[in-house]
Design an enzyme around this catalytic site. Structure first.
Site, PDB file in Angstrom:
ATOM      1  N   GLU A   1       5.666  -3.333   0.633  1.00  0.00           N
ATOM      2  CA  GLU A   1       5.687  -3.220  -1.020  1.00  0.00           C
ATOM      3  C   GLU A   1       4.876  -1.845  -1.104  1.00  0.00           C
ATOM      4  OE1 GLU A   1       6.587  -4.883  -3.208  1.00  0.00           O
ATOM      5  OE2 GLU A   1       7.473  -6.703  -2.093  1.00  0.00           O
TER       6      GLU A   1
ATOM      7  N   GLY B   1       0.839  -1.258  -0.047  1.00  0.00           N
ATOM      8  CA  GLY B   1       0.104  -0.008  -0.107  1.00  0.00           C
ATOM      9  C   GLY B   1       0.887   1.337   0.126  1.00  0.00           C
TER      10      GLY B   1
ATOM     11  N   CYS C   1       0.814   0.196  -8.855  1.00  0.00           N
ATOM     12  CA  CYS C   1       1.856   0.589  -8.182  1.00  0.00           C
ATOM     13  C   CYS C   1       3.167   0.952  -9.150  1.00  0.00           C
ATOM     14  CB  CYS C   1       2.246  -0.301  -7.195  1.00  0.00           C
ATOM     15  SG  CYS C   1       2.660  -1.989  -7.999  1.00  0.00           S
TER      16      CYS C   1
ATOM     17  N   VAL D   1       1.032   4.793   5.518  1.00  0.00           N
ATOM     18  CA  VAL D   1       0.531   3.518   6.036  1.00  0.00           C
ATOM     19  C   VAL D   1       1.686   2.564   6.297  1.00  0.00           C
ATOM     20  CG1 VAL D   1      -0.933   1.752   6.496  1.00  0.00           C
ATOM     21  CG2 VAL D   1      -1.891   3.661   5.381  1.00  0.00           C
ATOM     22  N   GLY D   2       2.795   2.516   5.404  1.00  0.00           N
ATOM     23  CA  GLY D   2       3.949   1.547   5.361  1.00  0.00           C
ATOM     24  C   GLY D   2       4.469   1.961   6.919  1.00  0.00           C
TER      25      GLY D   2
HETATM   26  P1  NAD Z   1      -5.414   1.100   0.715  1.00  0.00           P
HETATM   27  O1  NAD Z   1      -5.936   2.329   1.152  1.00  0.00           O
HETATM   28  O2  NAD Z   1      -6.354  -0.077   0.372  1.00  0.00           O
HETATM   29  O3  NAD Z   1      -4.444   0.644   1.632  1.00  0.00           O
HETATM   30  C1  NAD Z   1      -3.844  -0.494   2.043  1.00  0.00           C
HETATM   31  C2  NAD Z   1      -4.108  -1.209   3.280  1.00  0.00           C
HETATM   32  O4  NAD Z   1      -3.804  -0.508   4.403  1.00  0.00           O
HETATM   33  C3  NAD Z   1      -5.696  -1.549   3.582  1.00  0.00           C
HETATM   34  O5  NAD Z   1      -5.689  -2.931   3.753  1.00  0.00           O
HETATM   35  C4  NAD Z   1      -6.069  -0.654   4.452  1.00  0.00           C
HETATM   36  O6  NAD Z   1      -7.103  -1.312   5.380  1.00  0.00           O
HETATM   37  C5  NAD Z   1      -4.922  -0.476   5.414  1.00  0.00           C
HETATM   38  N1  NAD Z   1      -4.840   0.735   6.038  1.00  0.00           N
HETATM   39  C6  NAD Z   1      -5.238   1.932   5.446  1.00  0.00           C
HETATM   40  N2  NAD Z   1      -4.859   3.094   6.250  1.00  0.00           N
HETATM   41  C7  NAD Z   1      -4.333   2.422   7.675  1.00  0.00           C
HETATM   42  C8  NAD Z   1      -4.138   2.899   8.779  1.00  0.00           C
HETATM   43  N3  NAD Z   1      -4.114   4.203   9.253  1.00  0.00           N
HETATM   44  N4  NAD Z   1      -3.464   2.148   9.899  1.00  0.00           N
HETATM   45  C9  NAD Z   1      -3.390   0.729   9.721  1.00  0.00           C
HETATM   46  N5  NAD Z   1      -3.841   0.033   8.158  1.00  0.00           N
HETATM   47  C10 NAD Z   1      -4.330   1.234   7.351  1.00  0.00           C
HETATM   48  O7  NAD Z   1      -4.460   1.017  -0.289  1.00  0.00           O
HETATM   49  P2  NAD Z   1      -3.672   2.398  -0.710  1.00  0.00           P
HETATM   50  O8  NAD Z   1      -2.479   2.486   0.125  1.00  0.00           O
HETATM   51  O9  NAD Z   1      -4.288   3.615  -1.187  1.00  0.00           O
HETATM   52  O10 NAD Z   1      -2.676   1.645  -1.964  1.00  0.00           O
HETATM   53  C11 NAD Z   1      -2.201   2.516  -3.123  1.00  0.00           C
HETATM   54  C12 NAD Z   1      -0.831   2.469  -2.784  1.00  0.00           C
HETATM   55  O11 NAD Z   1      -0.050   1.226  -2.734  1.00  0.00           O
HETATM   56  C13 NAD Z   1       0.117   3.398  -3.975  1.00  0.00           C
HETATM   57  O12 NAD Z   1       1.092   3.984  -3.297  1.00  0.00           O
HETATM   58  C14 NAD Z   1       0.680   2.190  -4.728  1.00  0.00           C
HETATM   59  O13 NAD Z   1       1.849   2.635  -5.381  1.00  0.00           O
HETATM   60  C15 NAD Z   1       0.874   1.231  -3.817  1.00  0.00           C
HETATM   61  N6  NAD Z   1       1.096  -0.106  -4.136  1.00  0.00           N
HETATM   62  C16 NAD Z   1       2.244  -0.692  -4.072  1.00  0.00           C
HETATM   63  C17 NAD Z   1       2.332  -1.984  -4.634  1.00  0.00           C
HETATM   64  C18 NAD Z   1       3.563  -2.606  -4.572  1.00  0.00           C
HETATM   65  O14 NAD Z   1       3.522  -4.270  -5.091  1.00  0.00           O
HETATM   66  N7  NAD Z   1       5.011  -2.307  -4.190  1.00  0.00           N
HETATM   67  C19 NAD Z   1       1.237  -2.467  -5.106  1.00  0.00           C
HETATM   68  C20 NAD Z   1      -0.044  -1.932  -5.147  1.00  0.00           C
HETATM   69  C21 NAD Z   1      -0.075  -0.642  -4.648  1.00  0.00           C
END
Ligand code: NAD
Length: 480
Positions: free
Chosen positions: A224, A202, A258, A206-207
């Site tokens: 990731e 994600g 991503c 959040v990472g």
């Molecule tokens: P998202 O909003 O679905 O969040 C990802 C996960 O984090 C979800 O399961 C969500 O419930 C959890 N989450 C969200 N906020 C949180 C918090 N405050 N505390 C704990 N958990 C929380 O997805 P996103 O982040 O919008 O995804 C898009 C991002 O992910 C982009 O930056 C994209 O580049 C990246 N991404 C990376 C890869 C990769 O393989 N490297 C793949 C897909 C997406």
């Protein structure tokens, strides 16, 4: 009951539920249910069946969540994951077998091996953009490695999350795998538990939340993440080929990928030609009105729709708005944003301040490849970096002078289709990697085991450090 009391109760309940799931999975792991290769093979077969028999259900869910065209959902979510599952199944024995290693003179006599030991109970948190692939592919790695796992799909793709919650228990061992649905409160409750590894996909903010929670128990994490993945187009590039490939990779899943090309840094002498060819490529893929194309996806939610539109319309502190060279149309009802090319983009434009993650492509002229490299190095390390050139020295220079999770030269996105190339980020774009054998390693501890024979045990080995012994040791160690 006050609002605070209510919140405390909810938090306690969520914590109790999360703790109960972890305790169940930990018991299974400790009872060694997941150790035999036969069990792991059966789980991978279960995952394979889930993807075959659940295909329609998953494709419907992807259509509801992201307007994903059938063929796109099938190829990038279902079939892709299936190929990863089958690859792990085929190579399970070889990729989990102990590795014999050579020992240096000082360690002889003896033998050494590296044993892959499953880390234990894994938490897999997925995003919404490829909501099947990005939870089930890591899950395949976890099961192949012999871990138990909780899967937390994204609440932003609710139909897919619900489909996974229905399907997973039907095909996988419920003692070892659980799906927990929910948003931030549920994920936060999960993150308060002790895990043996956390695999998060994600955004980088959040990472950081995940990494902080993991630090509490010194839990290893695979992150990731995303970021702005640039494309460099040199003047030696075949512009028509570059344009087709960039447009294809950018518009897959309406830019919500991503590793999608985020923006283009193109040699100024071929800027106009590239913009024209990109427009031609987009028209030939999606027609004059992409809103009517069955092959073009939608933006996942109203919030993301507003964000993407803001990147087209917005201006930074300088007040300069980019020029819309193609597209710009939108429909909030349908969460449709047309494939959009932006030119005359100021450095402080909103589209250059964050990952675009939508069908919007800024094209920026640069004097030469060194300026492009300098611009790449000014930002955080991207997840992917792309370069198009016929001049091999330019490609080598780009690889040598930059850093990114992965690189694909003269194409985009394709590097993640090869399971022999570990996939992951670096710096802001993440840590750790997976795909193919790397998926098993992501969920394993590589444990070093040395075995010494007892037949040979010369007492001199334990004698005090005499001058002679030091001399011998020095001679032996200098040859190591
Ligand atoms: P998202 O909003 O679905 O969040 C990802 C996960 O984090 C979800 O399961 C969500 O419930 C959890 N989450 C969200 N906020 C949180 C918090 N405050 N505390 C704990 N958990 C929380 O997805 P996103 O982040 O919008 O995804 C898009 C991002 O992910 C982009 O930056 C994209 O580049 C990246 N991404 C990376 C890869 C990769 O393989 N490297 C793949 C897909 C997406």
């Amino acid at each position: 009951m006050t609002v605070t009391d209510q919140a405390d109760t909810t938090r306690r309940e969520l914590d109790e539920q999360a703790a109960a799931v972890v305790a169940r999975l930990r018991r299974t792991f400790e009872e060694r249910v997941t150790r035999p290769l036969a069990w792991r093979r059966a789980q991978l077969e279960g995952l394979d069946r889930l993807l075959v028999e659940g295909e329609e259900e998953l494709l419907d869910a992807l259509r509801q969540d992201l307007g994903k065209p059938r063929i796109e959902g099938w190829s990038t979510d279902v079939a892709y994951t299936r190929s990863e599952v089958r690859l792990l199944h085929r190579n399970l024995e070889r990729w989990t077998a102990p590795e014999r290693v050579r020992l240096p003179l000082l360690s002889l006599p003896g033998s050494g091996r590296i044993v892959r030991e499953p880390l234990g109970v894994a938490l897999i948190i997925g995003p919404w953009n490829y909501p099947v692939q990005l939870v089930l592919a890591p899950l395949a790695g976890a099961l192949a490695a012999g871990c138990t796992a909780v899967v937390k799909p994204s609440e932003v793709a609710p139909a897919t999350s619900a489909a996974l919650a229905r399907l997973v228990p039907r095909y996988l061992d419920e003692r070892a795998v659980a799906v927990v649905e929910g948003g931030v409160p549920e994920t936060t409750a999960l993150l308060r538990q002790r895990w043996d590894t956390i695999f998060y996909t994600g955004n980088s903010n959040v990472g950081r939340v995940v990494a902080r929670a993991a630090a509490e128990h010194l839990t290893p994490v695979t992150l990731e993440l995303g970021g702005k993945s640039p494309v460099i187009v040199d003047r030696s590039a075949r512009i028509d080929v570059a344009a087709r490939r960039i447009a294809w990779g950018k518009l897959l899943n309406a830019g919500q990928t991503c590793v999608a090309p985020d923006h283009v840094l193109v040699h100024e002498s071929v800027h106009d030609e590239l913009v024209d060819r990109l427009a031609d490529a987009i028209r030939s893929m999606y027609g004059d009105d992409p809103s009517r194309s069955p092959d073009y996806a939608r933006i996942v939610s109203d919030r993301h729709f507003r964000r993407v539109v803001g990147l087209i319309d917005g201006a930074g502190p300088s007040g300069r708005r980019p020029t819309v060279a193609l597209g710009g149309e939108r429909d909030p009802e349908d969460r449709y944003v047309a494939p959009t090319i932006l030119t005359d983009v100021a450095d402080d434009a909103p589209c250059m301040a964050e990952e675009i993650f939508g069908p919007v492509l800024p094209v920026i002229p640069v004097r030469d490849v060194d300026e492009a490299i300098e611009r790449v190095n000014r930002g955080p390390k991207p997840l992917a970096l792309y370069a198009f050139a016929e001049d091999r020295a330019v490609l080598d220079r780009v690889v040598d002078r930059t850093s990114s999770g992965g690189v694909c030269l003269n194409h985009v996105v394709f590097h993640l289709t090869a399971p022999s190339l570990p996939f992951g980020g670096v710096g802001e774009s993440g840590m750790g990697a997976y795909h193919g054998r790397a998926s098993i390693d992501a969920f394993s501890h590589r444990r070093s085991v040395m075995t010494k024979p007892t037949r040979v045990d010369p007492p001199v080995a334990y004698a005090p450090f005499t001058a002679l012994k030091q001399k011998v040791l020095r001679a032996v160690m200098s040859r190591m």
